[in-house]
Design an enzyme around this catalytic site. Sequence first.
Site, PDB file in Angstrom:
ATOM      1  N   VAL A 155       0.939  -1.248   0.208  1.00 42.52           N
ATOM      2  CA  VAL A 155      -0.035  -0.006  -0.069  1.00 42.52           C
ATOM      3  C   VAL A 155       0.799   1.261   0.020  1.00 42.52           C
ATOM      4  O   VAL A 155       1.928   1.176   0.684  1.00 42.52           O
ATOM      5  CB  VAL A 155      -0.838   0.017   1.199  1.00 42.52           C
ATOM      6  CG1 VAL A 155      -1.677   1.274   1.249  1.00 42.52           C
ATOM      7  CG2 VAL A 155      -1.837  -1.035   1.259  1.00 42.52           C
ATOM      8  N   CYS A 156       0.450   2.297  -0.717  1.00 42.50           N
ATOM      9  CA  CYS A 156       1.216   3.490  -0.618  1.00 42.50           C
ATOM     10  C   CYS A 156       2.569   3.300  -1.303  1.00 42.50           C
ATOM     11  O   CYS A 156       3.059   2.542  -1.967  1.00 42.50           O
ATOM     12  CB  CYS A 156       1.110   4.319   0.545  1.00 42.50           C
ATOM     13  SG  CYS A 156       1.467   5.988   0.715  1.00 42.50           S
ATOM     14  N   THR A 157       3.456   3.964  -0.450  1.00 41.61           N
ATOM     15  CA  THR A 157       4.910   3.940  -0.763  1.00 41.61           C
ATOM     16  C   THR A 157       5.549   2.623  -0.638  1.00 41.61           C
ATOM     17  O   THR A 157       6.842   2.485  -0.690  1.00 41.61           O
ATOM     18  CB  THR A 157       5.751   4.995  -0.213  1.00 41.61           C
ATOM     19  OG1 THR A 157       5.637   5.084   1.103  1.00 41.61           O
ATOM     20  CG2 THR A 157       5.312   6.454  -0.705  1.00 41.61           C
ATOM     21  N   SER A 175       1.529   2.964  -6.499  1.00 40.25           N
ATOM     22  CA  SER A 175       2.042   3.600  -5.465  1.00 40.25           C
ATOM     23  C   SER A 175       1.337   4.894  -5.062  1.00 40.25           C
ATOM     24  O   SER A 175       0.356   5.281  -5.903  1.00 40.25           O
ATOM     25  CB  SER A 175       3.444   3.485  -5.541  1.00 40.25           C
ATOM     26  OG  SER A 175       4.186   4.038  -4.055  1.00 40.25           O
ATOM     27  N   GLY A 205      -2.611   2.086  -4.221  1.00 41.50           N
ATOM     28  CA  GLY A 205      -2.093   3.803  -4.125  1.00 41.50           C
ATOM     29  C   GLY A 205      -2.107   4.210  -2.702  1.00 41.50           C
ATOM     30  O   GLY A 205      -1.678   3.481  -2.165  1.00 41.50           O
TER      31      GLY A 205
END
Lengths: 278, 278
Positions: A155-157, A175, A205
């Site tokens: 998830v995310c970075t 990302s 994202g």
Amino acid sequence: MPPIDRRSALLLALAGSFAATVAKVSAAEETAAGPAQPAGHDMSGVEALPHAQGDETIVLVVYPGFTLLDIAGPHYMLGNLLGATVHIAAETLDPVKPDMGPAIVPSTTFADCPTGVTLVVVPGGTNGTIAAMQDQALLGFLTDRARHARWMTSVCTGALVLGAAGLLQGYRATSHWVVRDLLARFGATPSDQRVVFDRNRITGGGVTAGLDFGLAIVDALRGREYAEAVALLGEYEPAPPFHAGTPQSAPPNTTAMLRGMLAGFVGKAGALAPEGRH
Amino acid sequence: MPPIDRRSALLLALAGSFAATVAKVSAAEETAAGPAQPAGHDMSGVEALPHAQGDETIVLVVYPGFTLLDIAGPHYMLGNLLGATVHIAAETLDPVKPDMGPAIVPSTTFADCPTGVTLVVVPGGTNGTIAAMQDQALLGFLTDRARHARWMTSVCTGALVLGAAGLLQGYRATSHWVVRDLLARFGATPSDQRVVFDRNRITGGGVTAGLDFGLAIVDALRGREYAEAVALLGEYEPAPPFHAGTPQSAPPNTTAMLRGMLAGFVGKAGALAPEGRH
């Protein structure tokens, strides 16, 4: 108790999760924080039904400076998988401090975590994520579990950590918007979808995408009926007070400023890409 | 450093939060989990600007069996308030186990938590929430802080705890859909809005409504520009894989089954209402 049909049994079982009886917790988690809460309603006769039960092993990784919501969103959705075992894995059992908010207590260590797992989720962050991208214990854990896991996910970075472990080579992935393009430097094909499934990788994202990511995985694992019940349990019908959550919907100045201010982070992450190192 | 305008300064400041330097953490939180992460970029010259800074005192209450996402969603949004102090308050500093997921480490106790606070957030749960509705230490903390707080607030079934503390009498309020109507028995006027502001009360719907709730509060405290930047930072542009998050959007059978299965919880909660006791 009257006879119940398949759908009713599934929902009966799921409803029990609202009272926190669903996901088995590991022994370490029990020890750290006391026994689980008792069930809110009578589950007798339900748990034996195979169609409402799974046996997934789900591992949520945490590291110093991770973003709490990157884990808490997916955990809500995945924790409602009846019969699944959910681990919070870190290098040691000491509380792990996120970038903001309360420290959380891991339930297992990288060394003790099971090998054959269904799903590993890697959260994002900023400085903590830069450190995680260079943390050999964490990277070694990920590459090892990737050999047997059904899905390696982020998830995310957190995608940058998968990338640093060499696990995005040849995959389509997403990302946080500010580093999305950077994934190409780790051999991935960046996508602007909020959740990307590509063979045995799933990426989400930025931050709040973890909720959509988690629910999509519940759908993939247990089917739409089960996932609908989890959505209703969590009242997942979002109604943001306004729309500014993407570079397209936010005021251009806001996007430009955040992009500028996160340039240092993006630069550090890019320098850790194979392309950056060679 | 070139001169920067008001908007740029605000966003500069906000961007720092992505690197976890924004919300001050209390001494106890520092002690439990080590020092905060270092800043990711140069914040010099920004923090002194008064318009990007606030001094809110935000208290997120936790109790055994609370739902982690009820706290993690609002925390993400509110933790990005530059200059705010965020406390995680519990009866003691021992880790608190949610209904699902990892135990979290409180940063302060009810006894030590500041008195004049901007905002108190009470999360929901099921069995844990029934216990919280009868927990005199928790109820006493809430009624005491309500005397000075700008807002007393809840997410999900946390509204039942506010109700049990007598703090919803005469207010319009919402809660998780399964107990929403029950709020009338605590003297409130139930609303089916996802986030309800009524004078010095703010209430959110079930679990995931905490994200909309948190962002709406950022908007109320710091204005739309600031809130837009927080939304973009958290990529809050939800895209659920399907729509089943309300009794209206879910299949009728799913709603009926969950309602039936949670009837025991609803009954216990109702029995604790003033109307139920008399």
